[in-house]
Enzyme design. Structure first.
Site, PDB file in Angstrom:
ATOM      1  N   LYS A   1       0.836  -1.206   0.000  1.00 16.57           N
ATOM      2  CA  LYS A   1       0.000   0.000   0.000  1.00 16.57           C
ATOM      3  C   LYS A   1       0.870   1.255   0.000  1.00 16.57           C
ATOM      4  O   LYS A   1       0.594   2.214  -0.723  1.00 16.57           O
ATOM      5  CB  LYS A   1      -0.944  -0.018   1.211  1.00 16.57           C
TER       6      LYS A   1
ATOM      7  N   ASP B   1     -10.396   3.750   4.490  1.00 15.45           N
ATOM      8  CA  ASP B   1     -10.551   2.300   4.338  1.00 15.45           C
ATOM      9  C   ASP B   1     -11.999   1.872   4.613  1.00 15.45           C
ATOM     10  O   ASP B   1     -12.334   0.694   4.507  1.00 15.45           O
ATOM     11  CB  ASP B   1      -9.589   1.593   5.313  1.00 15.45           C
TER      12      ASP B   1
ATOM     13  N   GLN C   1      -4.198  -1.559   9.686  1.00 20.71           N
ATOM     14  CA  GLN C   1      -4.131  -2.897   9.079  1.00 20.71           C
ATOM     15  C   GLN C   1      -4.723  -3.912  10.056  1.00 20.71           C
ATOM     16  O   GLN C   1      -4.372  -3.929  11.225  1.00 20.71           O
ATOM     17  CB  GLN C   1      -2.664  -3.242   8.757  1.00 20.71           C
TER      18      GLN C   1
END
Ligand code: NAP
Length: 289
Positions: A55, A122, A99
């Site tokens: 990412k 996200d 994450q």
């Protein structure tokens, strides 16, 4: 025997990242603001380390700065919440990615909720989920967002179609079903307790597989001409759909890899630039979505 058209997620992701890079550069020229994504990693799980590195590398190619916050595996929920709250308050950070998974001792929901909705690129907060479900502006969960972009790119209009989503996780199955519903599909969710999964899948004009069980969905259960989106990913580059048999019946199908996967990161980058645009006065006037 007919062959489905392949939905090329890698090519669409490339185009999406190029467009995102153009927007990032225009924002920088206009306002001096460089979009910045903060990546937060708890512990050193090798798969998570790789995902975060990928990412951050993609951020670089799109002209997005990234700030990495590496935290010990034994961090407490309170300390993680404090880190995320600090990033939420930091004006130089426009997007925050935690994450996951974060480890069983951490209250993951409490951690996600410490992310300011305006920086939730996200799409993991309750606020983002509610906005998406209500069809209001906000950030969507990236894989579902990427799936919808793929459908649009291949002129698949979900309106009036029977869509079957296999899987109901909070980050993937549930939101993709809500997005399809928002586009007027007739949506059925399947999960581990669904009786006779093949008979439900056979009804589908659009199948979204989001399980993580290699080749769970067989070609013989695909309605001829159906659109098949395989978000599943298991070891050995294997999806949830038995590609070799499904490709002979579907009208459109995503490959694994090179289908849904690349679109996930593309949407993350795109939403980070949108967050940065919205953080500036002129962004508030011009950013769409
Ligand atoms: P998850 O949280 O484990 O959810 C899996 C879902 O599948 C659950 O809803 C589960 O049902 C359902 N399920 C399990 N066995 C089933 C069966 N035999 N029949 C029907 N449904 C069944 O997984 P996830 O995070 O949503 O991820 C799903 C897959 O997508 C994984 O392969 C993952 O690697 C992949 N993924 C890919 C991306 C990407 O960027 N391409 C992003 C995220 C995830 P219950 O709810 O009843 O347990």
């Amino acid at each position: 025997m007919s062959q489905a058209r392949i939905m090329d997620g890698a090519a669409l992701a490339r185009r999406t990242v190029e467009e995102t890079a153009r927007r990032a550069s225009a924002l920088r020229e206009r306002t001096g603001v460089v979009p910045c994504l903060a990546t937060v990693l708890v512990g050193e799980d090798p798969a998570s380390v790789t995902y975060v590195r990928m990412k951050r590398n993609r951020c670089r190619t799109a002209g997005i700065a990234s700030r990495h916050v590496a935290l010990p595996a034994d961090i407490t929920t309170a300390a993680l919440v404090a880190e995320l709250s600090a990033l939420s308050d930091d004006p130089d950070v426009h997007g925050i990615l935690l994450q996951h998974p974060v480890g069983p001792h951490i209250d993951e929901r409490a951690a996600f909720e410490a992310i300011a909705p305006a920086k939730d690129v996200d799409g993991v907060t309750l606020s983002s989920y509610a906005a998406m479900s209500f069809g209001l502006p906000g950030f969507v969960s990236c894989t579902p967002g990427g799936i919808m972009r793929l459908l649009d790119a291949y002129d698949v209009d979900p309106a009036g179609k029977r869509a079957v989503v296999v899987g109901r996780s909070a980050i993937l199955g549930k939101p993709v079903g809500m997005l399809l519903l928002g586009r007027d599909a007739t949506v059925t969710y399947c999960h581990s307790r669904t009786a006779d999964l093949p008979s439900v899948v056979r009804e589908a004009d659009i199948v979204v597989a989001a399980v993580g069980r290699p080749r769970l969905i067989r070609g013989e259960d695909i309605k001829p001409g159906a659109v098949v989106v395989d978000a599943g990913y298991s070891a050995g580059n294997t999806g949830d759909v038995d590609f070799d048999t499904a490709v002979t019946r579907a009208g459109l199908i995503t490959p694994v890899p090179g289908g849904v996967g690349p679109m996930t990161i593309a949407v993350l980058l795109e939403q980070t630039v949108t967050a940065a645009e919205r953080s500036t006065d002129d962004g508030r006037l011009t950013a769409d979505g």
